[in-house]
Design a protein around this motif. Structure first.
Motif: not given
Lengths: 574, 283
Positions: A6-18, A45-61
């Motif tokens: 499980n990877i989490v990428i966090g930061g402010k809006a506008g930092q290129g998390l997506q 649109v800018r600032g705040g706390h935002n994050y993406f979670m990427i879960r990786i597996s060999e089995l369907p998620l």
């Protein structure tokens, strides 16, 4: 032990998390892995706390999970907020030259991505690429796939950008490759699957169903559909009309459908409030329309960027008067693709509104799924043929018959005139106050439910079929509930899940027969009052014994359902 | 040949002497003179006495919601631009309930003829003020007089660079018919605001009241002069100009949709063979 990283990428809006999230998700997809990516962002649109979670597996998620293996922190706050979810063996990537964590911990690993980016590319804009490279280095994920990805994204613009990005990724890779991660995710053979969000899948399903006219007013979380369709308008010959408000949007699609093409709109709760009179108009003039309701937490503006299943009863009763409608609730983007087709075909067949209930979780999350099969899509319009029109002496748009489905044609298809009126109308469609006829036409519209009910597929039944405890859910909770059933089953808890994606009209006989088998009926819903269960209870008289509910604006995690099951069902009354 | 008989619809439920009869008659004559078949015409309307007009004529009909005639009309024109789309709606529906659509329709400029039956009162609900009721007029609801100045639709339309802005009066049937004909032939949104006495609920703005004040714009009036048009639009009270106030030819909305260059949308089939290529974007 299967891979579950499980990877989490966090930061402010506008930092290129997506950007980071999209790159990583696609890399792991191409490396043959299953990914599930969800996003949690604030309404700014800018600032705040935002994050993406990427879960990786060999089995369907089909769901996220909260424990973190790798945290990519683009700001200080990310470290603090996610601290308690970090696994003991986790890694925390941050730029130690701009971020100074308040605590010391061996899991903190500084990757000076700003400096590296400036040194190689002359601009900190490449810092995110350094971070992606570092992530690959840590996991030993070869960068050759990254090169292909960059090629696709930038080659047409400027080959130099590809080169600089690749250099930055390599530098990041080298900085992290010796960090001794216990988990290695090496690229393998590609699975040929696709990575897609719910909004994109609904848009794609609509295009494949022959959508010609879309109108909407931007509103989170439905805007993704508008964006996707606008990008494909020229390729597929569609008119995409950004309306001045939601009232215009639904009246536009009603007019487009009347004039003869497949038409759709999408909105969220607040916009749907404005559309309700149009919903009733569609019910009255019996014009097929598909409406996507992307739910977010209310009441009122609520939490604009979060998720909830709080608008089902509203969708069921929206619009003055009594008239039939279909309600669908896709479980996954794959389901959304095929259900959108069903929504269009049945709307045309019965000349009614088909509602598709989405939510922020389905709309914005990315799934790895088997590639959709466009050959499975059939476009069935149910319009009078040229010959039928030529043979008709007099055309009556609202003629009676035992099915309630009147002959439908469109203006310009023949010499026959097509009349639609929001007033109560006669067989031709002209305004009338003949009260005896009024009862006939109300019955005509409602009798359609008899055959509409037979179109509804059974829910998915998953788990121990001999179980005396049933978990009932609908829509986007599917992935989390299915995994929760797996966890409970592994712990020898005998449970079965009934999961619905075609909600209305309800298959009553089936429900009464099926639900009478269980001692425990547990409603699992992403809302505060178990709305679907209440609709089932109202129709069948069968009440739930327990409820597992979440309404903080976030989707269920499988483990949360398991924990709440223990609390609400096993410990109930103790 | 199209004749008057082709446009005879159902029997009307309007009050005897209603100004709506004059609009219906002028519209029918205009359609006959343009030799348009009823199946080439789509009437779109909302709610109110004006919006019942389509039932009293013949053509395709979309009689939708109060204030919402404009959106389905725009959609129908985009879907099948071979149809002649004509909206008949009242001052309440167009300038009040549907004000937002009115503004944005002018910006878009779809090829639609928008005939507003402006009787300066709410008739169907029996006598409340409409957006165009003059300030100070006493009604059952506005017992101390209408507190706000009247909405000036023509000035708003000109300010928004509308492509065709005209005012007709049912007491001038020949001019009204000609304005409607010009409106139908005009490529773009033609706003025709029609002064129309409500014999039951408006005892102020009567035939006589209008006759005393209305005058036709002179033959040498240049409707392409925006400043002049604004001046004329602002005239109200003792002198009320009739005729074509403003003409500003610009491309119609549907002409700017690249997709429609391949013919009416309703006749276009989706090329589903292209879906497979789109799926690759997600791999």
């Amino acid at each position: 032990m299967n891979l579950d990283y499980n990877i989490v990428i966090g930061g402010k809006a506008g930092q290129g998390l997506q950007t980071i999230s999209d790159a990583l998700s696609k890399l792991f997809l191409r490396g043959g892995y299953e990914v599930f990516t969800s996003q949690d962002y604030m309404s700014r649109v800018r600032g705040g706390h935002n994050y993406f979670m990427i879960r990786i597996s060999e089995l369907p998620l089909g769901a996220q999970q909260p424990k973190i293996d790798l945290l990519i922190s683009l700001d200080q706050e990310t470290i603090d907020i996610h601290w308690s979810d970090l696994k003991p063996e986790a890694f925390i990537f941050y730029d130690g030259e701009s971020i100074h964590p308040a605590r010391e911990d061996k899991r903190l690993k500084s990757i000076p991505w700003d400096r590296v980016a400036s040194a190689i590319g002359g601009n900190t804009i490449y810092a995110n690429t350094v971070a992606v490279g570092a992530c690959c280095g840590l996991l030993n994920f070869d960068l050759s796939l990254m090169a292909g990805l960059l090629q696709e994204a930038f080659a047409k613009k400027d080959p130099k950008i590809v080169e600089t990005n690749l250099k930055c990724a390599t530098a990041g890779y080298d900085l992290a490759k010796n960090l001794k991660s216990k988990v290695m995710i090496k690229p393998g053979k590609t699975s040929g699957k696709m990575y897609i969000t719910g909004s994109e899948a609904i848009g794609l399903g609509a295009i494949a169903s022959g959508l010609k006219f879309y109108s909407g007013y931007p509103m989170t979380p439905s805007t993704g559909i508008l964006n996707f369709l606008a990008g494909k308008a020229d390729d597929f010959g569609m008119v995409i009309e950004q309306a001045e408000d939601e009232i215009a949007a639904i009246n536009l699609v009603a007019g487009a459908s009347y004039a003869g093409v497949r038409a759709m709109t999408a909105t969220s709760g607040g916009g749907f409030c404005l559309m309700t009179e149009g919903v009733s108009l569609i019910g009255c003039i019996e014009t097929p329309v598909v409406l996507v309701l992307g739910q977010r937490p209310g009441p009122s503006t609520g939490l604009p960027t979060r998720t909830e299943q709080g608008d089902l009863e509203f969708a069921l009763s929206a619009g003055q008067g009594e008239f039939p409608r279909f309600i669908f609730a896709p479980r996954t983007p794959e389901d959304a693709f095929y259900l959108t087709q069903k929504a269009f075909n049945l709307a045309d067949k019965y000349q009614v509104l088909s509602l598709i209930m989405s939510d922020q979780h389905l709309a914005d999350s990315g799934w790895t799924l088997a590639k959709f099969d466009p050959d499975k899509i059939k476009i069935e319009r149910y319009l009078l043929t040229e010959q039928e029109l030529a043979e008709l002496k007099e055309y009556r748009r609202y003629d009676l018959n035992e099915t309630g489905i009147s002959p439908r044609t469109i203006p310009g298809a023949s010499r026959h005139l097509v009349i639609a009126d929001s007033d109560e109308h006669d067989r031709q469609g002209h305004i009338t106050e003949d009260l005896q006829w009024r009862e006939e036409i109300v019955k005509k519209r409602l009798i359609k439910y008899k055959s509409m009910r037979e179109e509804i597929s059974r829910p998915v039944k998953y788990g121990d079929s001999a179980a005396k405890t049933v978990l009932i859910g609908w829509g986007s909770t599917y992935g989390a509930m299915k995994e929760a059933v797996d966890i409970l089953t592994a712990k020898n808890r005998k449970v079965v899940m009934l999961h619905f994606n075609e909600l209305w009209p309800l298959p009553l006989e089936y429900l009464e027969r099926e639900l009478s088998q269980y001692d425990n009926i547990v409603a699992v819903e992403n809302n505060a009052t178990a709305q679907f269960m209440r609709i089932v209870s109202g129709q069948t008289g069968i009440l739930p014994t327990h409820k597992i509910l979440r309404f903080n604006g976030q989707p269920f995690y499988p483990q949360l359902i398991v924990d709440l099951y223990k609390k609400e069902v096993l410990d109930y009354g103790h | 040949m199209v004749t008057n008989k082709d446009y005879v619809g159902q029997e009307s439920a309007w009050c005897p002497g209603c100004g709506n009869f004059g609009i219906l008659s002028a519209l029918q004559k205009a359609l006959v003179e343009l030799n348009l078949e009823p199946q080439q015409v789509l009437f779109v309307s909302g709610i109110g006495q004006a919006s019942k007009l389509p039932h009293y004529s013949r053509g395709h009909v979309f009689n939708g919601l109060h204030g919402r005639a404009i959106p389905p009309a725009i959609a129908a024109k985009l879907v099948n631009h071979e149809l002649n789309v004509i909206i008949t709606d009242g001052d309440g529906g167009t300038y009040g309930e549907g004000g937002n659509h009115f503004i944005h329709a002018i910006r878009r400029n779809p090829d639609i003829t928008l005939i507003v039956h402006n009787n300066q009162i709410y008739g169907l609900t029996k006598g409340q003020a409409s957006p165009t009721t003059d300030q100070g007029v006493i009604t059952k609801i506005q017992a101390r007089g209408v507190p706000a100045p009247a909405f000036n639709p023509l000035a708003v339309a000109i300010a928004l660079n509308a492509s065709f802005v005209a005012r007709g009066f049912v007491g001038e049937p020949e001019q009204l018919k000609n304005l409607i004909k010009q409106g139908i032939q005009h490529k773009g949104l033609s706003l025709i605001d029609v002064l129309q006495p409500c014999v039951s609920f408006n005892k102020i703005n009567t035939y006589q009241w209008y006759r005393q004040r209305a005058y036709k714009l002179p033959a040498d009036y240049d409707p392409k002069d925006k400043i002049k048009a604004m001046e004329k639009a602002a005239e109200w009270g003792e002198h009320i100009p009739l005729g074509m106030l403003y003409l500003n030819p610009r491309p119609a909305y549907e002409e700017q949709q690249p997709v429609l260059r391949n013919g009416p949308l309703v006749k276009q089939k989706t090329d589903t063979t292209k879906i497979a290529a789109i799926l690759e974007e997600f791999c």
